[in-house]
Design a protein around this motif. Structure first.
Motif, PDB file in Angstrom:
ATOM      1  N   GLU A 179       3.763 -33.607  67.057  1.00  0.00           N
ATOM      2  CA  GLU A 179       4.868 -33.039  67.824  1.00  0.00           C
ATOM      3  C   GLU A 179       5.113 -33.877  69.076  1.00  0.00           C
ATOM      4  OE1 GLU A 179       5.626 -29.062  70.482  1.00  0.00           O
ATOM      5  OE2 GLU A 179       4.595 -28.805  68.552  1.00  0.00           O
ATOM      6  N   TRP A 180       6.388 -34.196  69.328  1.00  0.00           N
ATOM      7  CA  TRP A 180       6.768 -34.929  70.526  1.00  0.00           C
ATOM      8  C   TRP A 180       6.667 -33.979  71.712  1.00  0.00           C
ATOM      9  CZ3 TRP A 180       7.266 -39.921  71.306  1.00  0.00           C
ATOM     10  CH2 TRP A 180       7.803 -40.362  72.525  1.00  0.00           C
ATOM     11  N   THR A 181       5.993 -34.407  72.788  1.00  0.00           N
ATOM     12  CA  THR A 181       5.722 -33.528  73.921  1.00  0.00           C
ATOM     13  C   THR A 181       6.433 -33.992  75.192  1.00  0.00           C
ATOM     14  OG1 THR A 181       3.797 -34.778  74.661  1.00  0.00           O
ATOM     15  CG2 THR A 181       3.411 -33.042  72.995  1.00  0.00           C
ATOM     16  N   GLN A 182       6.438 -33.111  76.180  1.00  0.00           N
ATOM     17  CA  GLN A 182       7.005 -33.462  77.482  1.00  0.00           C
ATOM     18  C   GLN A 182       6.203 -34.598  78.124  1.00  0.00           C
ATOM     19  OE1 GLN A 182       9.903 -32.133  78.862  1.00  0.00           O
ATOM     20  NE2 GLN A 182       9.646 -33.921  80.182  1.00  0.00           N
ATOM     21  N   GLU A 183       4.902 -34.583  77.931  1.00  0.00           N
ATOM     22  CA  GLU A 183       4.055 -35.650  78.476  1.00  0.00           C
ATOM     23  C   GLU A 183       4.451 -37.012  77.892  1.00  0.00           C
ATOM     24  OE1 GLU A 183      -0.644 -36.969  78.700  1.00  0.00           O
ATOM     25  OE2 GLU A 183      -0.131 -35.038  77.809  1.00  0.00           O
ATOM     26  N   LEU A 208      15.017 -38.414  74.523  1.00  0.00           N
ATOM     27  CA  LEU A 208      13.591 -38.086  74.607  1.00  0.00           C
ATOM     28  C   LEU A 208      13.379 -36.665  75.120  1.00  0.00           C
ATOM     29  CD1 LEU A 208      12.221 -41.457  76.028  1.00  0.00           C
ATOM     30  CD2 LEU A 208      11.940 -40.571  73.693  1.00  0.00           C
ATOM     31  N   GLN A 209      14.184 -36.254  76.102  1.00  0.00           N
ATOM     32  CA  GLN A 209      14.054 -34.895  76.621  1.00  0.00           C
ATOM     33  C   GLN A 209      14.421 -33.873  75.555  1.00  0.00           C
ATOM     34  OE1 GLN A 209      12.708 -34.048  79.722  1.00  0.00           O
ATOM     35  NE2 GLN A 209      12.563 -32.171  78.518  1.00  0.00           N
ATOM     36  N   GLU A 210      15.454 -34.170  74.806  1.00  0.00           N
ATOM     37  CA  GLU A 210      15.858 -33.281  73.711  1.00  0.00           C
ATOM     38  C   GLU A 210      14.732 -33.164  72.673  1.00  0.00           C
ATOM     39  OE1 GLU A 210      19.048 -33.730  70.194  1.00  0.00           O
ATOM     40  OE2 GLU A 210      19.938 -33.737  72.220  1.00  0.00           O
ATOM     41  N   MET A 211      14.087 -34.270  72.381  1.00  0.00           N
ATOM     42  CA  MET A 211      12.979 -34.245  71.421  1.00  0.00           C
ATOM     43  C   MET A 211      11.846 -33.353  71.927  1.00  0.00           C
ATOM     44  SD  MET A 211      12.881 -38.224  70.183  1.00  0.00           S
ATOM     45  CE  MET A 211      11.362 -38.047  69.288  1.00  0.00           C
ATOM     46  N   ALA A 212      11.525 -33.444  73.222  1.00  0.00           N
ATOM     47  CA  ALA A 212      10.458 -32.603  73.786  1.00  0.00           C
ATOM     48  C   ALA A 212      10.887 -31.139  73.787  1.00  0.00           C
ATOM     49  CB  ALA A 212      10.117 -33.067  75.199  1.00  0.00           C
ATOM     50  N   ASP A 213      12.128 -30.875  74.184  1.00  0.00           N
ATOM     51  CA  ASP A 213      12.630 -29.499  74.239  1.00  0.00           C
ATOM     52  C   ASP A 213      12.653 -28.841  72.861  1.00  0.00           C
ATOM     53  OD1 ASP A 213      12.969 -29.872  76.956  1.00  0.00           O
ATOM     54  OD2 ASP A 213      15.159 -30.127  76.830  1.00  0.00           O
ATOM     55  N   GLU A 214      12.967 -29.627  71.839  1.00  0.00           N
ATOM     56  CA  GLU A 214      13.067 -29.103  70.470  1.00  0.00           C
ATOM     57  C   GLU A 214      11.739 -29.168  69.719  1.00  0.00           C
ATOM     58  OE1 GLU A 214      16.207 -31.255  68.541  1.00  0.00           O
ATOM     59  OE2 GLU A 214      17.755 -30.419  69.867  1.00  0.00           O
ATOM     60  N   HIS A 215      10.693 -29.672  70.362  1.00  0.00           N
ATOM     61  CA  HIS A 215       9.381 -29.814  69.721  1.00  0.00           C
ATOM     62  C   HIS A 215       9.510 -30.607  68.409  1.00  0.00           C
ATOM     63  CE1 HIS A 215       7.863 -26.945  72.635  1.00  0.00           C
ATOM     64  NE2 HIS A 215       8.901 -26.170  72.350  1.00  0.00           N
ATOM     65  N   THR A 216      10.227 -31.726  68.498  1.00  0.00           N
ATOM     66  CA  THR A 216      10.501 -32.567  67.334  1.00  0.00           C
ATOM     67  C   THR A 216       9.195 -33.079  66.729  1.00  0.00           C
ATOM     68  OG1 THR A 216      12.609 -33.249  68.280  1.00  0.00           O
ATOM     69  CG2 THR A 216      11.662 -34.690  66.579  1.00  0.00           C
ATOM     70  N   THR A 276       7.412 -37.799  76.721  1.00  0.00           N
ATOM     71  CA  THR A 276       8.719 -38.108  77.297  1.00  0.00           C
ATOM     72  C   THR A 276       8.550 -38.692  78.688  1.00  0.00           C
ATOM     73  OG1 THR A 276       9.896 -36.455  76.003  1.00  0.00           O
ATOM     74  CG2 THR A 276      10.915 -37.103  78.088  1.00  0.00           C
ATOM     75  N   ASP A 277       7.748 -38.035  79.523  1.00  0.00           N
ATOM     76  CA  ASP A 277       7.533 -38.502  80.891  1.00  0.00           C
ATOM     77  C   ASP A 277       6.915 -39.894  80.906  1.00  0.00           C
ATOM     78  OD1 ASP A 277       8.538 -36.053  81.688  1.00  0.00           O
ATOM     79  OD2 ASP A 277       6.562 -35.200  82.149  1.00  0.00           O
ATOM     80  N   GLN A 278       5.956 -40.146  80.014  1.00  0.00           N
ATOM     81  CA  GLN A 278       5.305 -41.451  79.948  1.00  0.00           C
ATOM     82  C   GLN A 278       6.304 -42.533  79.543  1.00  0.00           C
ATOM     83  OE1 GLN A 278       2.059 -41.744  77.153  1.00  0.00           O
ATOM     84  NE2 GLN A 278       1.732 -43.902  77.583  1.00  0.00           N
ATOM     85  N   CYS A 279       7.095 -42.258  78.527  1.00  0.00           N
ATOM     86  CA  CYS A 279       8.089 -43.240  78.071  1.00  0.00           C
ATOM     87  C   CYS A 279       9.093 -43.551  79.172  1.00  0.00           C
ATOM     88  CB  CYS A 279       8.818 -42.732  76.835  1.00  0.00           C
ATOM     89  SG  CYS A 279       7.890 -42.895  75.318  1.00  0.00           S
ATOM     90  N   ILE A 280       9.608 -42.511  79.806  1.00  0.00           N
ATOM     91  CA  ILE A 280      10.611 -42.709  80.850  1.00  0.00           C
ATOM     92  C   ILE A 280      10.028 -43.523  82.002  1.00  0.00           C
ATOM     93  CG2 ILE A 280      12.010 -41.529  82.599  1.00  0.00           C
ATOM     94  CD1 ILE A 280      12.522 -39.346  80.445  1.00  0.00           C
ATOM     95  N   ALA A 281       8.805 -43.234  82.395  1.00  0.00           N
ATOM     96  CA  ALA A 281       8.168 -44.003  83.476  1.00  0.00           C
ATOM     97  C   ALA A 281       8.044 -45.474  83.092  1.00  0.00           C
ATOM     98  CB  ALA A 281       6.798 -43.409  83.807  1.00  0.00           C
ATOM     99  N   GLU A 282       7.647 -45.744  81.865  1.00  0.00           N
ATOM    100  CA  GLU A 282       7.519 -47.134  81.414  1.00  0.00           C
ATOM    101  C   GLU A 282       8.874 -47.817  81.324  1.00  0.00           C
ATOM    102  OE1 GLU A 282       4.841 -47.921  78.194  1.00  0.00           O
ATOM    103  OE2 GLU A 282       3.417 -46.419  78.935  1.00  0.00           O
TER     104      GLU A 282
END
Length: 178
Positions: free
Chosen positions: A128-132, A110-118, A134-140
């Motif tokens: 576009e996949w965002t850092q927000e 997920l972090q790679e997706m946010a970093d690469e603007h997948t 990623t953070d939401q998914c990881i928290a859940e």
């Protein structure tokens, strides 16, 4: 189509669906009394939604047979008849260690997706996949890991379908004895 590294669980979070369950609702349990005179020995009730009467069963003291009702005890069928019309679902449940290991890999993905603007495609469109996100998914996911640690069962698959997910807690079922 979603990129291969985009996890199935991330898709459910992303689309705001949370865990998809074959029960199609919030699972809750409560005890109900079966209106069967002198034969109810034990009843187990599971309500599949807030407005559902739930599924309940009782074991007949004399015959030892179990009967099931889906309409708050108005009608009853034998356990065999119930099971023939409601085939058993096969669940593959996560263990705490398995989910923890998966989560560590998913965090990296997920972090790679946010970093690469997948760019991600879903039935809702392309974005576009965002850092927000990623953070939401990881928290859940971390909350799910904690829930598993505390006894919640979380499925990897339902009848082999890895796109479907359900949860179960023994606290959602109530048993009473007469």
């Amino acid at each position: 189509m979603v990129k291969a590294k985009f996890g199935a669980l991330a898709l459910t979070v992303l689309m705001g669906l949370g865990a998809v369950s074959p029960l199609h609702g919030v699972t809750e349990a409560h005890a109900l009394n079966a209106p069967v005179a002198n034969s109810a020995q034990q009843k187990t009730v599971v309500s599949t939604t807030d407005d559902s009467d739930g599924v309940m069963s009782y074991k007949d003291k004399e015959s030892g047979k179990t009967f099931v009702s889906e309409d708050n005890g108005v009608t009853w069928v034998s356990e065999e008849d119930y099971e023939s019309s409601h085939p058993t679902i096969n669940y593959d449940w996560w263990t705490y260690d398995e989910y923890k290991e998966w989560l560590e890999l998913e965090k990296k993905n997920l972090q790679e997706m946010a970093d690469e603007h997948t760019m991600v495609e879903t039935s809702e469109g392309r974005f576009e996949w965002t850092q927000e996100m990623t953070d939401q998914c990881i928290a859940e996911y971390e909350q799910t890991l904690n829930d598993i640690k505390n006894g919640l069962l979380v499925s990897k698959s339902v009848d082999g379908d890895t796109e479907c997910m359900t949860t179960f807690s023994p606290n959602w079922v109530s048993t009473t004895a007469d």
